[in-house]
Design a protein around this motif. Structure first.
Motif, PDB file in Angstrom:
ATOM      1  N   ARG A 225     -42.954 -24.540 -25.189  1.00 12.08           N
ATOM      2  CA  ARG A 225     -41.843 -24.929 -24.325  1.00 12.08           C
ATOM      3  C   ARG A 225     -40.695 -25.601 -25.060  1.00 12.08           C
ATOM      4  O   ARG A 225     -39.602 -25.718 -24.516  1.00 12.08           O
ATOM      5  CB  ARG A 225     -42.361 -25.859 -23.230  1.00 12.08           C
ATOM      6  CG  ARG A 225     -43.464 -25.202 -22.406  1.00 12.08           C
ATOM      7  CD  ARG A 225     -43.874 -26.048 -21.238  1.00 12.08           C
ATOM      8  NE  ARG A 225     -44.900 -25.376 -20.448  1.00 12.08           N
ATOM      9  CZ  ARG A 225     -45.318 -25.798 -19.274  1.00 12.08           C
ATOM     10  NH1 ARG A 225     -44.788 -26.886 -18.758  1.00 12.08           N
ATOM     11  NH2 ARG A 225     -46.241 -25.148 -18.616  1.00 12.08           N
ATOM     12  N   LYS A 226     -40.925 -26.065 -26.272  1.00 16.24           N
ATOM     13  CA  LYS A 226     -39.858 -26.709 -27.009  1.00 16.24           C
ATOM     14  C   LYS A 226     -39.439 -25.909 -28.243  1.00 16.24           C
ATOM     15  O   LYS A 226     -38.664 -26.393 -29.060  1.00 16.24           O
ATOM     16  CB  LYS A 226     -40.274 -28.121 -27.431  1.00 16.24           C
ATOM     17  CG  LYS A 226     -40.356 -29.093 -26.257  1.00 16.24           C
ATOM     18  CD  LYS A 226     -40.546 -30.526 -26.744  1.00 16.24           C
ATOM     19  CE  LYS A 226     -40.501 -31.501 -25.563  1.00 16.24           C
ATOM     20  NZ  LYS A 226     -40.653 -32.912 -26.020  1.00 16.24           N
ATOM     21  N   MET A 227     -39.956 -24.717 -28.353  1.00 14.67           N
ATOM     22  CA  MET A 227     -39.568 -23.864 -29.477  1.00 14.67           C
ATOM     23  C   MET A 227     -38.202 -23.243 -29.194  1.00 14.67           C
ATOM     24  O   MET A 227     -37.916 -22.827 -28.066  1.00 14.67           O
ATOM     25  CB  MET A 227     -40.605 -22.769 -29.709  1.00 14.67           C
ATOM     26  CG  MET A 227     -40.288 -21.861 -30.899  1.00 14.67           C
ATOM     27  SD  MET A 227     -41.472 -20.506 -31.087  1.00 14.67           S
ATOM     28  CE  MET A 227     -42.925 -21.409 -31.608  1.00 14.67           C
ATOM     29  N   ALA A 228     -37.356 -23.137 -30.202  1.00 15.33           N
ATOM     30  CA  ALA A 228     -36.064 -22.477 -30.051  1.00 15.33           C
ATOM     31  C   ALA A 228     -36.280 -20.994 -29.752  1.00 15.33           C
ATOM     32  O   ALA A 228     -37.315 -20.404 -30.110  1.00 15.33           O
ATOM     33  CB  ALA A 228     -35.225 -22.659 -31.314  1.00 15.33           C
ATOM     34  N   ILE A 229     -35.300 -20.376 -29.114  1.00 10.79           N
ATOM     35  CA  ILE A 229     -35.471 -19.006 -28.623  1.00 10.79           C
ATOM     36  C   ILE A 229     -35.614 -17.996 -29.764  1.00 10.79           C
ATOM     37  O   ILE A 229     -36.410 -17.052 -29.673  1.00 10.79           O
ATOM     38  CB  ILE A 229     -34.303 -18.620 -27.688  1.00 10.79           C
ATOM     39  CG1 ILE A 229     -34.560 -17.251 -27.041  1.00 10.79           C
ATOM     40  CG2 ILE A 229     -32.981 -18.649 -28.432  1.00 10.79           C
ATOM     41  CD1 ILE A 229     -35.767 -17.195 -26.165  1.00 10.79           C
ATOM     42  N   LEU A 230     -34.872 -18.172 -30.867  1.00 10.85           N
ATOM     43  CA  LEU A 230     -34.950 -17.194 -31.952  1.00 10.85           C
ATOM     44  C   LEU A 230     -36.323 -17.186 -32.627  1.00 10.85           C
ATOM     45  O   LEU A 230     -36.919 -16.109 -32.816  1.00 10.85           O
ATOM     46  CB  LEU A 230     -33.843 -17.453 -32.980  1.00 10.85           C
ATOM     47  CG  LEU A 230     -32.410 -17.164 -32.511  1.00 10.85           C
ATOM     48  CD1 LEU A 230     -31.422 -17.462 -33.628  1.00 10.85           C
ATOM     49  CD2 LEU A 230     -32.275 -15.723 -32.055  1.00 10.85           C
ATOM     50  N   PRO A 231     -36.881 -18.326 -33.015  1.00  7.72           N
ATOM     51  CA  PRO A 231     -38.251 -18.300 -33.557  1.00  7.72           C
ATOM     52  C   PRO A 231     -39.269 -17.779 -32.549  1.00  7.72           C
ATOM     53  O   PRO A 231     -40.236 -17.115 -32.934  1.00  7.72           O
ATOM     54  CB  PRO A 231     -38.522 -19.771 -33.910  1.00  7.72           C
ATOM     55  CG  PRO A 231     -37.175 -20.378 -34.101  1.00  7.72           C
ATOM     56  CD  PRO A 231     -36.285 -19.679 -33.129  1.00  7.72           C
ATOM     57  N   LEU A 232     -39.044 -18.065 -31.265  1.00  9.07           N
ATOM     58  CA  LEU A 232     -39.981 -17.592 -30.250  1.00  9.07           C
ATOM     59  C   LEU A 232     -39.946 -16.067 -30.143  1.00  9.07           C
ATOM     60  O   LEU A 232     -40.987 -15.412 -30.003  1.00  9.07           O
ATOM     61  CB  LEU A 232     -39.643 -18.230 -28.900  1.00  9.07           C
ATOM     62  CG  LEU A 232     -40.657 -18.000 -27.777  1.00  9.07           C
ATOM     63  CD1 LEU A 232     -40.778 -19.248 -26.905  1.00  9.07           C
ATOM     64  CD2 LEU A 232     -40.258 -16.805 -26.902  1.00  9.07           C
ATOM     65  N   LEU A 233     -38.748 -15.472 -30.218  1.00  5.60           N
ATOM     66  CA  LEU A 233     -38.645 -14.008 -30.181  1.00  5.60           C
ATOM     67  C   LEU A 233     -39.290 -13.395 -31.414  1.00  5.60           C
ATOM     68  O   LEU A 233     -39.983 -12.374 -31.324  1.00  5.60           O
ATOM     69  CB  LEU A 233     -37.183 -13.587 -30.078  1.00  5.60           C
ATOM     70  CG  LEU A 233     -36.456 -13.923 -28.773  1.00  5.60           C
ATOM     71  CD1 LEU A 233     -35.006 -13.480 -28.834  1.00  5.60           C
ATOM     72  CD2 LEU A 233     -37.154 -13.281 -27.576  1.00  5.60           C
ATOM     73  N   ASN A 234     -39.061 -13.995 -32.576  1.00  4.15           N
ATOM     74  CA  ASN A 234     -39.702 -13.492 -33.794  1.00  4.15           C
ATOM     75  C   ASN A 234     -41.222 -13.554 -33.684  1.00  4.15           C
ATOM     76  O   ASN A 234     -41.928 -12.621 -34.086  1.00  4.15           O
ATOM     77  CB  ASN A 234     -39.242 -14.307 -35.009  1.00  4.15           C
ATOM     78  CG  ASN A 234     -37.919 -13.827 -35.567  1.00  4.15           C
ATOM     79  OD1 ASN A 234     -37.620 -12.640 -35.542  1.00  4.15           O
ATOM     80  ND2 ASN A 234     -37.116 -14.761 -36.056  1.00  4.15           N
ATOM     81  N   LEU A 235     -41.730 -14.656 -33.142  1.00  8.27           N
ATOM     82  CA  LEU A 235     -43.176 -14.796 -32.957  1.00  8.27           C
ATOM     83  C   LEU A 235     -43.712 -13.709 -32.036  1.00  8.27           C
ATOM     84  O   LEU A 235     -44.730 -13.069 -32.326  1.00  8.27           O
ATOM     85  CB  LEU A 235     -43.485 -16.183 -32.392  1.00  8.27           C
ATOM     86  CG  LEU A 235     -44.955 -16.442 -32.017  1.00  8.27           C
ATOM     87  CD1 LEU A 235     -45.840 -16.388 -33.256  1.00  8.27           C
ATOM     88  CD2 LEU A 235     -45.097 -17.788 -31.308  1.00  8.27           C
ATOM     89  N   SER A 236     -43.028 -13.469 -30.927  1.00 10.70           N
ATOM     90  CA  SER A 236     -43.479 -12.470 -29.951  1.00 10.70           C
ATOM     91  C   SER A 236     -43.448 -11.073 -30.544  1.00 10.70           C
ATOM     92  O   SER A 236     -44.373 -10.271 -30.341  1.00 10.70           O
ATOM     93  CB  SER A 236     -42.605 -12.535 -28.700  1.00 10.70           C
ATOM     94  OG  SER A 236     -42.609 -13.827 -28.118  1.00 10.70           O
ATOM     95  N   LEU A 237     -42.396 -10.765 -31.288  1.00  6.94           N
ATOM     96  CA  LEU A 237     -42.288  -9.434 -31.899  1.00  6.94           C
ATOM     97  C   LEU A 237     -43.354  -9.219 -32.955  1.00  6.94           C
ATOM     98  O   LEU A 237     -43.921  -8.118 -33.059  1.00  6.94           O
ATOM     99  CB  LEU A 237     -40.895  -9.259 -32.506  1.00  6.94           C
ATOM    100  CG  LEU A 237     -39.742  -9.140 -31.513  1.00  6.94           C
ATOM    101  CD1 LEU A 237     -38.400  -9.210 -32.229  1.00  6.94           C
ATOM    102  CD2 LEU A 237     -39.843  -7.847 -30.708  1.00  6.94           C
ATOM    103  N   ASN A 238     -43.644 -10.234 -33.741  1.00  9.56           N
ATOM    104  CA  ASN A 238     -44.689 -10.103 -34.763  1.00  9.56           C
ATOM    105  C   ASN A 238     -46.073  -9.984 -34.131  1.00  9.56           C
ATOM    106  O   ASN A 238     -46.943  -9.285 -34.655  1.00  9.56           O
ATOM    107  CB  ASN A 238     -44.647 -11.296 -35.715  1.00  9.56           C
ATOM    108  CG  ASN A 238     -43.551 -11.171 -36.768  1.00  9.56           C
ATOM    109  OD1 ASN A 238     -43.675 -10.408 -37.710  1.00  9.56           O
ATOM    110  ND2 ASN A 238     -42.466 -11.909 -36.572  1.00  9.56           N
ATOM    111  N   GLU A 239     -46.295 -10.666 -33.023  1.00  4.61           N
ATOM    112  CA  GLU A 239     -47.591 -10.583 -32.354  1.00  4.61           C
ATOM    113  C   GLU A 239     -47.833  -9.212 -31.743  1.00  4.61           C
ATOM    114  O   GLU A 239     -48.984  -8.786 -31.613  1.00  4.61           O
ATOM    115  CB  GLU A 239     -47.681 -11.657 -31.272  1.00  4.61           C
ATOM    116  CG  GLU A 239     -47.831 -13.068 -31.818  1.00  4.61           C
ATOM    117  CD  GLU A 239     -47.867 -14.115 -30.719  1.00  4.61           C
ATOM    118  OE1 GLU A 239     -48.292 -15.263 -31.004  1.00  4.61           O
ATOM    119  OE2 GLU A 239     -47.474 -13.813 -29.571  1.00  4.61           O
ATOM    120  N   THR A 240     -46.786  -8.505 -31.339  1.00  3.38           N
ATOM    121  CA  THR A 240     -46.932  -7.171 -30.749  1.00  3.38           C
ATOM    122  C   THR A 240     -46.632  -6.054 -31.740  1.00  3.38           C
ATOM    123  O   THR A 240     -46.690  -4.883 -31.380  1.00  3.38           O
ATOM    124  CB  THR A 240     -45.991  -7.020 -29.538  1.00  3.38           C
ATOM    125  OG1 THR A 240     -44.636  -7.265 -29.956  1.00  3.38           O
ATOM    126  CG2 THR A 240     -46.358  -8.009 -28.440  1.00  3.38           C
TER     127      THR A 240
END
Length: 316
Positions: A225-240
């Motif tokens: 909930r406190k992660m910035a949006i860009l690192p969060l998108l990178n995390l989601s893309l790498n996980e999928t």
């Protein structure tokens, strides 16, 4: 036995680093595709421009490549030939020549007179006419089918996730379809009903990949909930990423085989879906995800008030 992994564990690629460059390239390519398609037009098949449908029966087996060469030598236009169950019966689609309706009958008569000379005993059945009006209505219905499919998908994602996700899905689908249209306009490959089916397949495949990524993004929006949006998108893309690569790779193998050794009648279908899978994989990463940044999606703004009190904030 160690399993083969196309994507290593704990992959950490900074996809969002190149989002602005990808945006510029995508905008240029999409605008060029739309402009070129509008300027040059598509090589529409008989289904959309009208013509004659003829059934030809032979006494001896005939190779479809030889028959296509003989028909092309008659100067009746670019014909579409399809085998009907065996190598003695073929369906020949002849384009509508310019001039009155009687010109189409002359084309069939020319075919009926020439084929028995090259293939003794060949019988050419009466031609079945496809009128220009019916073809025009078919083209309009096909375009409406693709448009309504894209709109319906965007509305579904809007209600399933948030409106920003729906906009992202619609822009992604519009990008994929326009790029594929530009390819067909440039290569002059014939666009028939098989290609229309391919476009609908592209819309469905691109949606499937986009929804998988969006679903992971939504989970991570609630988890970090406190992660910035860009690192969060990178995390989601790498996980999928592993799922995306494996799915796309296996589909491309099957389509590649169809393109290389499959019948010519489905070549347009196969190459359209092949291109759509490649473009759809790219757009699910560099179109659908960055759109969320440009539309201002943030973990705090996305979550409902009662969700924010469920657990303590976490950081990556």
């Amino acid at each position: 036995m160690k399993l083969l992994k196309l994507v290593p564990d704990h992959t950490n690629i900074d996809f969002m680093r190149w989002r602005n460059l990808a945006l510029v390239l995508s905008l240029i390519a999409t605008a060029a595709s739309i402009a070129f398609t509008a300027y040059r037009g598509l090589n529409l098949g008989i289904d959309f421009v009208g013509g004659q449908l003829v059934r030809v029966e032979f006494q001896q087996p005939v190779r479809i490549d030889d028959l296509r060469t003989r028909v092309a030598q008659l100067g009746v236009g670019e014909a579409s030939i399809q085998a009907l169950g065996n190598d003695r019966t073929y369906q020949v689609r002849l384009p509508k020549p310019p001039g009155p309706e009687s010109a189409s009958n002359q084309v069939v008569s020319k075919l009926r007179a020439a084929l028995p000379k090259d293939y003794p005993g060949a019988r050419v059945a009466a031609g079945e006419s496809v009128s220009g009006k019916v073809s025009e209505e078919l083209a309009q219905d096909s375009a409406m089918a693709i448009g309504f499919a894209m709109l319906g998908i965007a509305l579904y994602i809007w209600f399933r996730f948030e409106w920003q996700f729906g906009v992202g899905a619609l822009l992604t689908l519009a990008h994929d379809v326009s790029m594929t249209l530009g390819f067909f306009a440039f290569t002059r490959l014939q666009v028939d009903l098989n290609v229309v089916a391919a476009f609908l397949t592209i819309v469905g495949y691109s949606l499937n990949d986009t929804v998988v990524i969006y679903d992971r993004i939504r989970e991570n929006l609630r988890k970090y909930r406190k992660m910035a949006i860009l690192p969060l998108l990178n995390l989601s893309l790498n996980e999928t990423l592993a799922r995306t690569v494996v799915t796309s790779f296996t589909v491309l193998i099957a389509l590649g085989v169809l393109m290389l050794i499959g019948p010519e009648v489905i070549f347009g279908l196969a190459i359209a879906i092949f291109l759509g899978v490649v473009i759809g994989t790219y757009s699910s990463i560099y179109i659908s995800s960055p759109v969320l940044v440009w539309l201002g999606v943030e973990p705090d703004s996305f979550l409902k008030t009662d969700d924010k009190d469920e657990a303590a904030p976490q950081t990556a």
